[in-house]
Motif scaffolding. Structure first.
Motif, PDB file in Angstrom:
ATOM      1  N   GLU A  88       0.863  -1.184   0.000  1.00 13.24           N
ATOM      2  CA  GLU A  88       0.000   0.000   0.000  1.00 13.24           C
ATOM      3  C   GLU A  88       0.895   1.228   0.000  1.00 13.24           C
ATOM      4  N   ASN A  90       0.530   5.259   0.150  1.00 10.46           N
ATOM      5  CA  ASN A  90      -0.341   6.404   0.388  1.00 10.46           C
ATOM      6  C   ASN A  90       0.473   7.692   0.264  1.00 10.46           C
ATOM      7  N   ARG A  95       2.796   0.729   3.436  1.00  7.06           N
ATOM      8  CA  ARG A  95       2.538  -0.486   4.214  1.00  7.06           C
ATOM      9  C   ARG A  95       3.346  -1.603   3.566  1.00  7.06           C
ATOM     10  N   GLN A 113       3.256  -7.199   9.005  1.00  6.73           N
ATOM     11  CA  GLN A 113       2.942  -5.996   8.236  1.00  6.73           C
ATOM     12  C   GLN A 113       3.346  -4.795   9.068  1.00  6.73           C
ATOM     13  N   ALA A 143       3.727  -2.344  -5.542  1.00 10.88           N
ATOM     14  CA  ALA A 143       2.689  -1.704  -4.749  1.00 10.88           C
ATOM     15  C   ALA A 143       1.370  -1.837  -5.490  1.00 10.88           C
ATOM     16  N   GLY A 144       0.315  -2.012  -4.748  1.00 12.38           N
ATOM     17  CA  GLY A 144      -1.017  -2.004  -5.333  1.00 12.38           C
ATOM     18  C   GLY A 144      -1.365  -0.585  -5.717  1.00 12.38           C
ATOM     19  N   ALA A 146      -2.167   3.087  -5.560  1.00 15.04           N
ATOM     20  CA  ALA A 146      -1.998   4.075  -4.502  1.00 15.04           C
ATOM     21  C   ALA A 146      -3.364   4.633  -4.128  1.00 15.04           C
ATOM     22  N   LYS A 147      -3.558   4.908  -2.852  1.00 16.55           N
ATOM     23  CA  LYS A 147      -4.795   5.499  -2.392  1.00 16.55           C
ATOM     24  C   LYS A 147      -4.638   7.011  -2.383  1.00 16.55           C
TER      25      LYS A 147
END
Length: 150
Positions: A88, A90, A95, A113, A143-144, A146-147
């Motif tokens: 993750e 951000n 993360r 984690q 990374a997935g 990004a938020k």
């Protein structure tokens, strides 16, 4: 230890030394956190970002929260492979999912984690992760999505 998207997560090799163990030659539980910290630091270095240089730019990465699960003991002289995969990304934090495996038999010893926050070195207030570092993580494709806004 493959990421869900097929990319091999970054992994750091280390060895268990006498200082890492208890009287029985088994790794003391808190030392897994040290091994994982080193893997995160080496992950940054592998991307071209030495922590000493980041401090010089006025930023630090600090652990906000940690979660660890212990599965099997490492012992004196074991060679370990410690992964550090960003799952993750951000605005001001990363993360990591991490695993510690014994090299000789690929047994999972510990996993966890870690939420790592980017802060200003002068006042420890959150700050945005530099765009160059965000881009480096995105280019590594570990990374997935990004938020936004976090």
């Amino acid at each position: 230890m493959h990421a869900q998207n097929g990319v091999q997560p970054y992994a750091h090799r280390c060895r268990v030394y006498y200082e890492d163990t208890d009287a029985g030659g088994i790794v003391y539980y808190v030392n897994y956190l040290k091994f994982m910290e080193r893997a995160r630091t080496e992950r940054l270095r592998d991307l071209g970002f030495a922590q000493s240089a980041l401090v010089g730019e006025g930023l630090l990465f600090v652990v906000h929260s940690a979660e660890a699960r212990y599965h099997a003991p490492a012992r004196l002289d074991d060679e370990l492979l410690v992964s550090a995969q960003v799952i993750e990304l951000n605005r001001a934090s990363l993360r990591f999912r991490q695993q510690v495996r014994r090299v000789v038999d690929d047994v999972l010893l510990c996993e966890g984690q870690f939420l790592v926050a980017c802060v200003r070195a002068d006042n420890l207030k959150p700050r945005a992760i530099p765009e160059s570092l965000r881009t480096a993580f995105a280019e590594q494709a570990d990374a997935g999505p990004a938020k936004a806004g976090e």
